[in-house]
Design a protein around this motif. Structure first.
Motif, PDB file in Angstrom:
ATOM      1  N   GLY A 104       0.806  -1.212   0.000  1.00  0.00           N
ATOM      2  CA  GLY A 104       0.000   0.000   0.000  1.00  0.00           C
ATOM      3  C   GLY A 104       0.838   1.260   0.000  1.00  0.00           C
ATOM      4  N   ALA A 105       1.920   1.246   0.796  1.00  0.00           N
ATOM      5  CA  ALA A 105       2.761   2.440   0.905  1.00  0.00           C
ATOM      6  C   ALA A 105       3.622   2.656  -0.334  1.00  0.00           C
ATOM      7  N   ALA A 106       4.275   1.585  -0.815  1.00  0.00           N
ATOM      8  CA  ALA A 106       5.265   1.736  -1.869  1.00  0.00           C
ATOM      9  C   ALA A 106       4.676   1.711  -3.261  1.00  0.00           C
ATOM     10  N   VAL A 107       3.656   0.920  -3.482  1.00  0.00           N
ATOM     11  CA  VAL A 107       3.123   0.737  -4.824  1.00  0.00           C
ATOM     12  C   VAL A 107       1.876   1.581  -5.057  1.00  0.00           C
ATOM     13  N   LEU A 108       0.924   1.497  -4.107  1.00  0.00           N
ATOM     14  CA  LEU A 108      -0.302   2.274  -4.253  1.00  0.00           C
ATOM     15  C   LEU A 108      -0.151   3.705  -3.763  1.00  0.00           C
ATOM     16  N   LYS A 109       0.954   3.969  -3.070  1.00  0.00           N
ATOM     17  CA  LYS A 109       1.284   5.320  -2.597  1.00  0.00           C
ATOM     18  C   LYS A 109       0.240   5.878  -1.630  1.00  0.00           C
ATOM     19  N   SER A 110      -0.333   5.017  -0.819  1.00  0.00           N
ATOM     20  CA  SER A 110      -1.261   5.470   0.212  1.00  0.00           C
ATOM     21  C   SER A 110      -0.467   6.217   1.279  1.00  0.00           C
ATOM     22  N   PRO A 111      -0.798   7.479   1.561  1.00  0.00           N
ATOM     23  CA  PRO A 111       0.063   8.306   2.413  1.00  0.00           C
ATOM     24  C   PRO A 111      -0.165   8.151   3.910  1.00  0.00           C
ATOM     25  N   THR A 130       1.777  -1.609  18.029  1.00  0.00           N
ATOM     26  CA  THR A 130       1.736  -1.873  16.589  1.00  0.00           C
ATOM     27  C   THR A 130       2.226  -0.662  15.808  1.00  0.00           C
ATOM     28  N   VAL A 131       1.836   0.537  16.237  1.00  0.00           N
ATOM     29  CA  VAL A 131       2.345   1.754  15.590  1.00  0.00           C
ATOM     30  C   VAL A 131       3.865   1.816  15.686  1.00  0.00           C
ATOM     31  N   ALA A 132       4.406   1.524  16.875  1.00  0.00           N
ATOM     32  CA  ALA A 132       5.859   1.544  17.058  1.00  0.00           C
ATOM     33  C   ALA A 132       6.539   0.511  16.164  1.00  0.00           C
ATOM     34  N   LYS A 133       5.935  -0.665  16.058  1.00  0.00           N
ATOM     35  CA  LYS A 133       6.490  -1.718  15.214  1.00  0.00           C
ATOM     36  C   LYS A 133       6.549  -1.277  13.758  1.00  0.00           C
ATOM     37  N   LEU A 134       5.468  -0.679  13.277  1.00  0.00           N
ATOM     38  CA  LEU A 134       5.422  -0.243  11.889  1.00  0.00           C
ATOM     39  C   LEU A 134       6.386   0.905  11.628  1.00  0.00           C
ATOM     40  N   THR A 135       6.500   1.791  12.598  1.00  0.00           N
ATOM     41  CA  THR A 135       7.387   2.946  12.429  1.00  0.00           C
ATOM     42  C   THR A 135       8.838   2.528  12.289  1.00  0.00           C
ATOM     43  N   SER A 136       9.217   1.448  12.987  1.00  0.00           N
ATOM     44  CA  SER A 136      10.611   0.996  12.956  1.00  0.00           C
ATOM     45  C   SER A 136      10.846  -0.137  11.980  1.00  0.00           C
ATOM     46  N   ALA A 137       9.757  -0.717  11.428  1.00  0.00           N
ATOM     47  CA  ALA A 137       9.920  -1.823  10.487  1.00  0.00           C
ATOM     48  C   ALA A 137      10.556  -1.310   9.202  1.00  0.00           C
ATOM     49  N   GLY A 138      11.348  -2.143   8.619  1.00  0.00           N
ATOM     50  CA  GLY A 138      12.012  -1.630   7.435  1.00  0.00           C
ATOM     51  C   GLY A 138      12.233  -2.703   6.404  1.00  0.00           C
ATOM     52  N   PRO A 139      12.766  -2.232   5.283  1.00  0.00           N
ATOM     53  CA  PRO A 139      13.096  -0.819   5.061  1.00  0.00           C
ATOM     54  C   PRO A 139      11.973   0.005   4.440  1.00  0.00           C
ATOM     55  N   ILE A 140      10.966  -0.638   3.896  1.00  0.00           N
ATOM     56  CA  ILE A 140      10.017   0.072   3.040  1.00  0.00           C
ATOM     57  C   ILE A 140       9.217   1.123   3.801  1.00  0.00           C
ATOM     58  N   ILE A 141       8.498   0.705   4.841  1.00  0.00           N
ATOM     59  CA  ILE A 141       7.646   1.650   5.561  1.00  0.00           C
ATOM     60  C   ILE A 141       8.476   2.649   6.355  1.00  0.00           C
ATOM     61  N   ALA A 142       9.528   2.173   7.019  1.00  0.00           N
ATOM     62  CA  ALA A 142      10.370   3.081   7.804  1.00  0.00           C
ATOM     63  C   ALA A 142      10.959   4.180   6.932  1.00  0.00           C
ATOM     64  N   GLU A 143      11.401   3.827   5.744  1.00  0.00           N
ATOM     65  CA  GLU A 143      11.982   4.832   4.849  1.00  0.00           C
ATOM     66  C   GLU A 143      10.915   5.801   4.341  1.00  0.00           C
ATOM     67  N   ALA A 144       9.708   5.287   4.084  1.00  0.00           N
ATOM     68  CA  ALA A 144       8.630   6.164   3.639  1.00  0.00           C
ATOM     69  C   ALA A 144       8.243   7.156   4.725  1.00  0.00           C
ATOM     70  N   VAL A 145       8.235   6.698   5.980  1.00  0.00           N
ATOM     71  CA  VAL A 145       7.948   7.588   7.106  1.00  0.00           C
ATOM     72  C   VAL A 145       9.035   8.649   7.229  1.00  0.00           C
ATOM     73  N   LYS A 146      10.278   8.206   7.143  1.00  0.00           N
ATOM     74  CA  LYS A 146      11.409   9.131   7.254  1.00  0.00           C
ATOM     75  C   LYS A 146      11.375  10.187   6.163  1.00  0.00           C
ATOM     76  N   ALA A 147      10.924   9.802   4.965  1.00  0.00           N
ATOM     77  CA  ALA A 147      10.860  10.729   3.836  1.00  0.00           C
ATOM     78  C   ALA A 147       9.643  11.649   3.901  1.00  0.00           C
TER      79      ALA A 147
END
Length: 237
Positions: A129-136, A199-216
């Motif tokens: 959802g984050a990387a391909v569908l670009k859901s923000p 769960t929010v903390a897990k997703l925020t630190s999970a990587g690299p895809i979601i963590a990098e999208a959050v950082k960006a």
């Protein structure tokens, strides 16, 4: 009154360059993402505000919008651009599209399971959802009176056991129950909120895809609780 069926998403902007590069890199790696689209054009904060406005409409007047489903089905048949992703409980009383104001096809990208937890399958879905569908926006949505959370609380407080796959299913919630035990207030509801926070903390630190999208700044992750009695959604994490 629910949203009118003629409203359309504004595609006037693109997500950040980092998010686009990330999606492009995934596509180049496997060329498996035929469903990749332009995204909704909403920023994370705009998507969150849109959900909050929808929930306010739902609380004020929960009558259903009469949608032209055939037209919307045709519009989305060739691709999707959901503007929010939800990790929600499978509870039949918590339908995300309804509680956020009568949303229609193609707006929400939803992962549902008992207790709104994230395993490998859910994580892969969220990354897509984050990387391909670009859901923000990613929302982890717990709710009052959650049966899966109550079961995890029974494991902690009563050493309860459950048959079949139910026991393993609620294992990820048990650490939240252990952390919430002894806090002032309702044990189950405290665990609902603690489970969301974890769960929010897990997703925020999970990587690299979601963590990098959050950082960006291309993706924002928030936690929320839905109240079965009032219909209100409280964004708290």
């Amino acid at each position: 009154m629910c949203r009118t069926c003629d409203s359309r998403l504004d595609r006037r902007t693109l997500l950040g360059a980092a998010g686009l590069a990330m999606a492009a890199g995934l596509s180049a790696a496997g060329k498996a993402f035929a469903a990749e689209g332009p995204g909704s054009g909403l920023t994370p904060d705009q998507a969150l505000d849109k959900l909050k406005q929808g929930n306010r409409r739902y609380v004020a007047d929960a009558q259903s919008c009469v949608m032209d489903m055939a037209r919307r089905r045709n519009e989305t048949a060739g691709g999707q651009a959901p503007w929010a992703t939800l990790v929600s409980c499978a509870d039949s009383r918590v339908p995300p599209e309804l509680i956020f104001g009568g949303l229609t096809l193609g707006e929400l990208f939803v992962v549902r399971n008992a207790g709104n937890t994230v395993d490998t399958t859910a994580m892969g879905t969220l990354e897509y959802g984050a990387a391909v569908l670009k859901s923000p926006l990613i929302v982890v949505l717990g709710h009052s009176g959650c049966g899966a959370v109550a079961a995890a609380c029974d494991v902690v407080a009563k050493n309860a056991t459950f048959p079949g796959a139910i026991g393993p299913m609620i294992e990820p919630i048990v650490p939240a129950a252990l952390a919430a035990r002894g806090r002032q207030g309702d044990f189950i509801d405290n665990t609902v909120r603690e489970n969301v926070r974890r769960t929010v903390a897990k997703l925020t630190s999970a990587g690299p895809i979601i963590a990098e999208a959050v950082k960006a700044g291309a993706v924002k992750i928030v936690g929320a609780r839905y109240d079965l009695a009032t219909g209100a959604v409280d964004v708290f994490a």
